[in-house]
Enzyme design. Sequence first.
Site, PDB file in Angstrom:
ATOM      1  N   ASP A  89       4.884   6.013  15.800  1.00  0.00           N
ATOM      2  CA  ASP A  89       4.944   4.608  16.180  1.00  0.00           C
ATOM      3  C   ASP A  89       6.393   4.133  16.178  1.00  0.00           C
ATOM      4  O   ASP A  89       7.285   4.825  15.674  1.00  0.00           O
ATOM      5  CB  ASP A  89       4.088   3.750  15.234  1.00  0.00           C
ATOM      6  CG  ASP A  89       4.192   4.197  13.773  1.00  0.00           C
ATOM      7  OD1 ASP A  89       5.228   4.789  13.385  1.00  0.00           O
ATOM      8  OD2 ASP A  89       3.243   3.972  13.021  1.00  0.00           O
ATOM      9  N   ASP A 158      -3.854  -2.113   4.090  1.00  0.00           N
ATOM     10  CA  ASP A 158      -5.022  -2.638   4.804  1.00  0.00           C
ATOM     11  C   ASP A 158      -5.802  -1.547   5.540  1.00  0.00           C
ATOM     12  O   ASP A 158      -6.678  -1.835   6.346  1.00  0.00           O
ATOM     13  CB  ASP A 158      -4.593  -3.735   5.789  1.00  0.00           C
ATOM     14  CG  ASP A 158      -3.599  -3.241   6.833  1.00  0.00           C
ATOM     15  OD1 ASP A 158      -3.305  -2.016   6.873  1.00  0.00           O
ATOM     16  OD2 ASP A 158      -3.108  -4.068   7.623  1.00  0.00           O
ATOM     17  N   HIS A 160      -4.475   0.690   7.704  1.00  0.00           N
ATOM     18  CA  HIS A 160      -3.986   1.099   9.025  1.00  0.00           C
ATOM     19  C   HIS A 160      -3.458   2.532   9.003  1.00  0.00           C
ATOM     20  O   HIS A 160      -2.960   3.012   7.977  1.00  0.00           O
ATOM     21  CB  HIS A 160      -2.930   0.128   9.584  1.00  0.00           C
ATOM     22  CG  HIS A 160      -1.615   0.095   8.882  1.00  0.00           C
ATOM     23  ND1 HIS A 160      -0.990  -1.083   8.499  1.00  0.00           N
ATOM     24  CD2 HIS A 160      -0.753   1.077   8.508  1.00  0.00           C
ATOM     25  CE1 HIS A 160       0.166  -0.813   7.938  1.00  0.00           C
ATOM     26  NE2 HIS A 160       0.338   0.490   7.924  1.00  0.00           N
ATOM     27  N   GLU A 165      -3.806  -1.665  13.239  1.00  0.00           N
ATOM     28  CA  GLU A 165      -4.202  -2.604  12.187  1.00  0.00           C
ATOM     29  C   GLU A 165      -5.723  -2.781  12.191  1.00  0.00           C
ATOM     30  O   GLU A 165      -6.398  -2.347  13.145  1.00  0.00           O
ATOM     31  CB  GLU A 165      -3.492  -3.946  12.405  1.00  0.00           C
ATOM     32  CG  GLU A 165      -1.961  -3.876  12.286  1.00  0.00           C
ATOM     33  CD  GLU A 165      -1.457  -3.780  10.841  1.00  0.00           C
ATOM     34  OE1 GLU A 165      -2.181  -3.254   9.962  1.00  0.00           O
ATOM     35  OE2 GLU A 165      -0.316  -4.223  10.598  1.00  0.00           O
TER      36      GLU A 165
HETATM   37  C1  F6R Z   1       4.672   4.487   9.755  1.00  0.00           C
HETATM   38  C2  F6R Z   1       3.218   4.362   9.785  1.00  0.00           C
HETATM   39  C3  F6R Z   1       2.497   3.515   8.799  1.00  0.00           C
HETATM   40  C4  F6R Z   1       2.829   3.870   7.362  1.00  0.00           C
HETATM   41  C5  F6R Z   1       2.098   2.939   6.398  1.00  0.00           C
HETATM   42  C6  F6R Z   1       2.403   3.263   4.961  1.00  0.00           C
HETATM   43  O1  F6R Z   1       5.102   5.371  10.760  1.00  0.00           O
HETATM   44  O2  F6R Z   1       2.620   4.929  10.629  1.00  0.00           O
HETATM   45  O3  F6R Z   1       1.112   3.667   9.014  1.00  0.00           O
HETATM   46  O4  F6R Z   1       2.468   5.199   7.128  1.00  0.00           O
HETATM   47  O5  F6R Z   1       2.461   1.619   6.686  1.00  0.00           O
HETATM   48  O6  F6R Z   1       3.748   3.039   4.705  1.00  0.00           O
HETATM   49  P1  F6R Z   1       4.391   3.487   3.314  1.00  0.00           P
HETATM   50  O7  F6R Z   1       4.318   4.958   3.274  1.00  0.00           O
HETATM   51  O8  F6R Z   1       5.815   3.004   3.376  1.00  0.00           O
HETATM   52  O9  F6R Z   1       3.575   2.835   2.255  1.00  0.00           O
END
Ligand code: F6R
Length: 283
Positions: A89, A158, A160, A165
């Site tokens: 992403d 959440d 995702h 989301e």
């Molecule tokens: C980032 C991504 C997000 C993160 C998620 C957890 O490329 O795809 O889904 O993996 O927001 O983020 P952290 O690991 O920083 O808690």
Amino acid sequence: MAVPLSSGTGRRRVPSQNGRLSVEVVIVPDAKAGGALIAGAMADLLRRTPDALLGVATGSTPLPVYEALAARVRSGSVDTSRARIAQLDEYVGLPADHPESYRSVLRREVLEPLGIGMDAFMGPDGAAEDIPAACEAYDRALAEAGGVDLQLLGIGTDGHIGFNEPCSSLVSRTRIKTLTEQTRVDNARFFGGDVGQVPHHVITQGIGTILEARHLVLLATGEGKADAVAATVEGPVAAVCPASALQLHPHATVVVDEAAASKLKFADYFRHTYASKPDWQGI
Ligand code: F6R
């Protein structure tokens, strides 16, 4: 500008089942152990398929994986000279060379430590004028590159995955999404704590796109992820928890530390299953 890989491999896009058809949950003592386990799976994959396309996530959670894999590269036990990397992403509106664009982050945290050049990297163009076209181009480029062999995922508080989301379509393709306020607050730490600097929009591989990878490996660490992990693994498959779509994949592995596993009702069963699985199976 989007960076499609120059050469596809034309391999068949069939996920490996490796002898099971359920989400495997592996409970590890801590984040470092999770990183070592997943780096080991990536190393095995690169031995079998030297030009494997590794799908990578950003954020804090995957860092122990990248560190463990980089250590293997330095020691000469893994050859990444033909490995390819695909981005999950990207923020919309940040220039590609912004230090917090995910392309910059991945260059710093993955490509350079693993000795992989930008010519072996592909990602969506978050600075494109025509965002829908950039999304479609990236989805197509992933397929033309032969598909992702192993997709590493984190999970949002959440639920995702990527930036799909809650209430994202479970068959969605790469597209623009609006971040929830919770996700923007969670990510403000990368922007000097200023939530106002966190973009509102992202391009993310869709859930349908993610499910096309041959092996999905989700890493979750810390108590803050415990509810999302329980909903992912033990809840119903539902768009309200996008990560629950892993239950639809024939080869999905969820690696969690004790804190992230703390709300799993079946934790003892998962421990027992992993402890008694045959060595040849890997994750
Ligand atoms: C980032 C991504 C997000 C993160 C998620 C957890 O490329 O795809 O889904 O993996 O927001 O983020 P952290 O690991 O920083 O808690």
